[in-house]
Design a protein around this motif. Sequence first.
Motif, mmCIF file in Angstrom:
data_model
loop_
_atom_site.group_PDB
_atom_site.id
_atom_site.type_symbol
_atom_site.label_atom_id
_atom_site.label_comp_id
_atom_site.label_asym_id
_atom_site.label_seq_id
_atom_site.Cartn_x
_atom_site.Cartn_y
_atom_site.Cartn_z
ATOM 1 N N HIS A 151 1.282 -9.404 1.346
ATOM 2 C CA HIS A 151 0.045 -9.188 2.101
ATOM 3 C C HIS A 151 -0.295 -10.403 2.956
ATOM 4 C CE1 HIS A 151 -3.697 -7.203 3.035
ATOM 5 N NE2 HIS A 151 -4.433 -8.175 2.503
ATOM 6 N N ILE B 201 -8.207 -1.175 5.233
ATOM 7 C CA ILE B 201 -7.380 -2.297 5.704
ATOM 8 C C ILE B 201 -8.069 -3.599 5.336
ATOM 9 C CG2 ILE B 201 -6.440 -3.500 7.725
ATOM 10 C CD1 ILE B 201 -6.224 -0.802 9.123
ATOM 11 N N ARG C 108 -8.779 5.289 5.638
ATOM 12 C CA ARG C 108 -7.777 4.212 5.584
ATOM 13 C C ARG C 108 -8.508 2.895 5.368
ATOM 14 N NH1 ARG C 108 -3.597 3.886 10.401
ATOM 15 N NH2 ARG C 108 -2.867 5.746 9.262
ATOM 16 N N ALA D 233 -12.287 -1.411 7.451
ATOM 17 C CA ALA D 233 -11.612 -2.700 7.484
ATOM 18 C C ALA D 233 -12.517 -3.751 6.838
ATOM 19 C CB ALA D 233 -11.275 -3.105 8.912
ATOM 20 N N VAL E 233 -11.507 4.384 9.629
ATOM 21 C CA VAL E 233 -10.866 3.177 9.110
ATOM 22 C C VAL E 233 -11.954 2.266 8.556
ATOM 23 C CG1 VAL E 233 -9.506 1.120 9.655
ATOM 24 C CG2 VAL E 233 -8.939 3.317 10.726
ATOM 25 N N LEU F 89 -2.165 0.575 13.182
ATOM 26 C CA LEU F 89 -2.980 0.327 11.988
ATOM 27 C C LEU F 89 -4.394 0.862 12.137
ATOM 28 C CD1 LEU F 89 -1.952 -3.307 10.963
ATOM 29 C CD2 LEU F 89 -1.693 -1.261 9.563
ATOM 30 N N LEU G 181 -2.431 -9.052 7.144
ATOM 31 C CA LEU G 181 -3.353 -7.943 6.929
ATOM 32 C C LEU G 181 -2.538 -6.731 6.531
ATOM 33 C CD1 LEU G 181 -4.653 -6.555 10.370
ATOM 34 C CD2 LEU G 181 -2.388 -7.468 9.937
ATOM 35 N N GLY G 182 -3.190 -5.710 6.024
ATOM 36 C CA GLY G 182 -2.424 -4.528 5.657
ATOM 37 C C GLY G 182 -3.295 -3.450 5.055
ATOM 38 N N ILE G 183 -2.712 -2.258 4.979
ATOM 39 C CA ILE G 183 -3.393 -1.109 4.397
ATOM 40 C C ILE G 183 -3.367 -1.223 2.877
ATOM 41 C CG2 ILE G 183 -3.344 1.403 4.155
ATOM 42 C CD1 ILE G 183 -1.910 1.485 6.890
ATOM 43 N N SER H 256 -6.847 4.017 -0.154
ATOM 44 C CA SER H 256 -6.924 4.892 1.011
ATOM 45 C C SER H 256 -6.652 6.340 0.621
ATOM 46 C CB SER H 256 -5.907 4.443 2.070
ATOM 47 O OG SER H 256 -6.124 3.093 2.447
#
Length: 771
Positions: free
Chosen positions: A583, A636, A634, A607, A605, A662, A588-590, A595
Motif C-alpha cells: 500500500h 480508497i 469504492r 476517499a 467513491v 481509480l 494509495l489504493g482501493i 468496498s
Amino acid sequence: MDAFAHVDAYWRAANYLSVGQIYLLGNPLLSEPLRPEDIKPRLLGHWGTTPGLNFCFAHLNRIITERDQDMIYIVGPGHGGPAAVAHAWLEGTYTEKYPHIRQDAEGMRRLFRQFSFPGGIPSHVAPEVPGSINEGGELGYSLAHAFGAAFDNPGLVVACVIGDGEAETGPLAASWHSNKFLNPARDGAVLPILHLNGYKIANPTILSRIPEEELVKLMEGYGYRPHVVAGDDPAAMHPLMAETLDRAFDEITEYKEGRATRLPMIILRTPKGWTGPREVDGLPVEGTWRSHQVPLTGVRDNPEHLRALEEWMRSYRPGELFDADGRPVPEVLETVPAGPLRMSANPHANGGELLRPLMLPDFRDHAVMVKSPATQLTEPTRVLGGLLREVIAANPADFRLMGPDETASNRLSAVFEVTDRAWDARILDTDENLGPDGRVMEVLSEHLCQGWLEGYLLTGRHGLFNCYEAFIHIVDSMFNQHAKWLESSQKIPWRRPVASLNYLLSSHVWRQDHNGFSHQDPGFLDVVMNKKPSVVRIYLPPDANTLLSVADHCLRSRDYVNLVVAGKQPVLDLFTMEEAIAHCTRGLGILEWASTDDGSEPDVVLACAGDVPTLETLAAAALLREHLPELRVRVINVVDLMRLQPESEHPHGMSDTEFDTLFTTDRPIIFNFHGYPLSIHRLTYRRNGHDNIHVRGYKEEGTTTTPFDMAMLNDIDRYHLVMDVIDRVPGLGATAAHLRQRMADERLRARAHTREYGEDPADIRDWVWPY
C-alpha cells in the motif's frame, strides 16, 4: 614584516575583493582609473558587516594553520555574502568548484561580475558558496546550526559569527542555551563570536548599547567565558584578536579535556562598514547604519562618488596583494590552510561527502499482527518508538531524535530503554533519563530542535524531529529556508546529497481531547506543499504497519523534507505488514475488503487520507453496506499525498489514466481529509471529474471535546459522510430520505451523549469493522 602582516594582507585582500563584488563589472585590478562603464548598473549587496567577517576569517585561518585545527564557520549575518565568496576564492576552493572563476585577473573580473547579477550568485551566504551550511537570507539560526554541526563531531570546532542584529531574534536568544546539551568528550566545540557593529538596517542594535560590564555578565549567565576584542585601529586589533583567539582555543582544549566547564566566546566590537568611506555627501557612514548596504550609491552618475570608490579600493593597496596577472601574492596566502583544513573546503561543510547510510533494523520485525482488518487497535507512534529504539542502538554516533519536550507524550518512550535525553547541566535525584551521552534532544523550543537538526544533517548525519502538529508552525520559516537550501543544493554538482529532514507530527488535530482549539491546526501540510516537488514528500499513514513502512523509507531517503503525520492514540489496524508495504509503495489504493463495487464501476467513491478520517470513512462504508446494500461503494485510502498530483507536477504523481481508473471521471467522490479541504482541491484541480470531488476536512471548528464530537464539528464524521453520499449520488435523494434523517438524528444522539456523560457513546467509541 611584523608578526601580523600576513593576516593583515589577507584581510585587506578579502576586503578589496568584497568591495569589487558589490561595485565592479570590469577593471578588477584598477590597472586604469575607474570609469562609469566599470560600474554595475544596479548596486546590490551588504558592506556593513563584511569587513568584520573578513577580519574573523583572516584570524581563524592562522589558528587552523598553527594548530592543525579542524574547523568550519557559520556566518550569522549571512547578508555578508561578499566576505564568504572572497574567502573561498582566496583559499582556492572557489576555483576548484567553479573552474571558470580562476585565481587571476579574468577570474577576478568574473567573480565580481557574477555577484548579485542576473544569472550569477545571490548576495547572501548561499549554498553556492563553498564552506557554507547556513543560508544568510534570514537571521536567527546560526548558533543552533553551529551546535547541531558540533554534536558527535569530537574533533571539530565550529566558529559561529553572530551579528548583533541577529542576536535580537527569538531563535538566537534561545540558542545560547545549547551549551547545556554539549558533551565535551563526545561532541565538538562551538566558538561564538558576537559581532557588535552597532546597527541594523536603520536602527541601533540592543546588545551594542548595553554597557560592556552588563553584556559580559549576560554571557557569563548563559554559561560562557566571554572575551572582549574592541577597537577600530588594525594595528592594535590584530594582536588583540590573535591573543584572544589563542586564549580561547586553549580554553577549548581545557573544556574538551574536562579541566574547564565553560566554553569561551568572543565579543567583537568593530565599526559597521570598517575601513570603508568615513563620510559621504557630508554625512557620516563608517560606524553608522548608512554603511549597512551600499555606502556609495551614485557611482555611475556622480563623479565624486566614483572618485571616492576608487580611493576606497586603492586604500587596500591592491598592488601589494595581487601580482600583475591578478593572482594573490604569497604574503596573502601565507596563513591559508592546506587541503580539507581550509574552511571553504572542509568536508563537514559539504556533509554528503561524510554521510554514511544508517544501520537500519528490519522494520518488519516490529510489525503488528493483523488477523482481520479494522478489528483491533494499536497506538502507531508507540510501535514506531520500538523501531526508533533499535535505530538509536545501532547508530550511536550519527542519529539523533529531536523534540520539544514531547518524546514521551508522542508515545516514543521506548527509545529511553537504550538512551537518555542529552543533558549536560545540573541533574537532581528526581530526574529521569537525563545524561551527557543521550541521543534524544529535548528542549522546549521548536526553533532549537529544527536548527540543531539542520546543522546535524548538513554536516553528514541523520535524525528525526517529532512535534505536536499544531506547534510545528513555529518553525514554518526555518522549514522554508531549509527546503530552499535543498532545492538550490540539488542544482549544484559538487554539493553531495544529505539525509532528509524527517518530521513526525503527532498529537494531531483530531485527537486533542484535553487541549482543545489551541492545539488544533493541520496547516503545516499546506506550508510543505508549497515547496518544489523535487524537495517535499507528505505521508499520512493510517495505522501502525503503514507508519513503520513509511518511516523506514524516510530514514533511507536523501535531500528531501519528509512530513509524516500519525496519531499516538489507538487506531484500527488495517493492513498486515505485507499489505502495508504494498500500500505504501503504491502510495494509495482501493481497500477491497471495505468496498462493495466488486470490480464494477462504483456509484460513489469514498476517499480518505489520515487516520481519523479513514476510521470515519470506514464506518460510513459499513453504514452504507447495511442500509443501502445495492449501492456500489469504492473505498480508497491515500498514504502518499503527492500521488494525487499529475505526474507532470510531482515525481510521485499519477498519470491521468491511473487517476481516472481509480477515482472515475463521472461519479461523485467524497474525500475525507486530515487537513484543510482546499488542499485536496489544489492537488486535483486539473483532474478529469474534479467537479465531482467533495472534500470534508478541518474547517477551524474545534474545542475541548470528545474525538467523535470533534469530527462532527467539522463534518468529517461517519453520519455526515453518509448524508453526503445521499446528497450527491443521483437518484438517492428521494429514496434514501429516511436514512438521511436517521443519520442526522444519530449526530444529535451522539452530541447529547457527550454533553451528558463527557465521552462518546460506546457504539462509536468501540466501533470495529463489522463484516
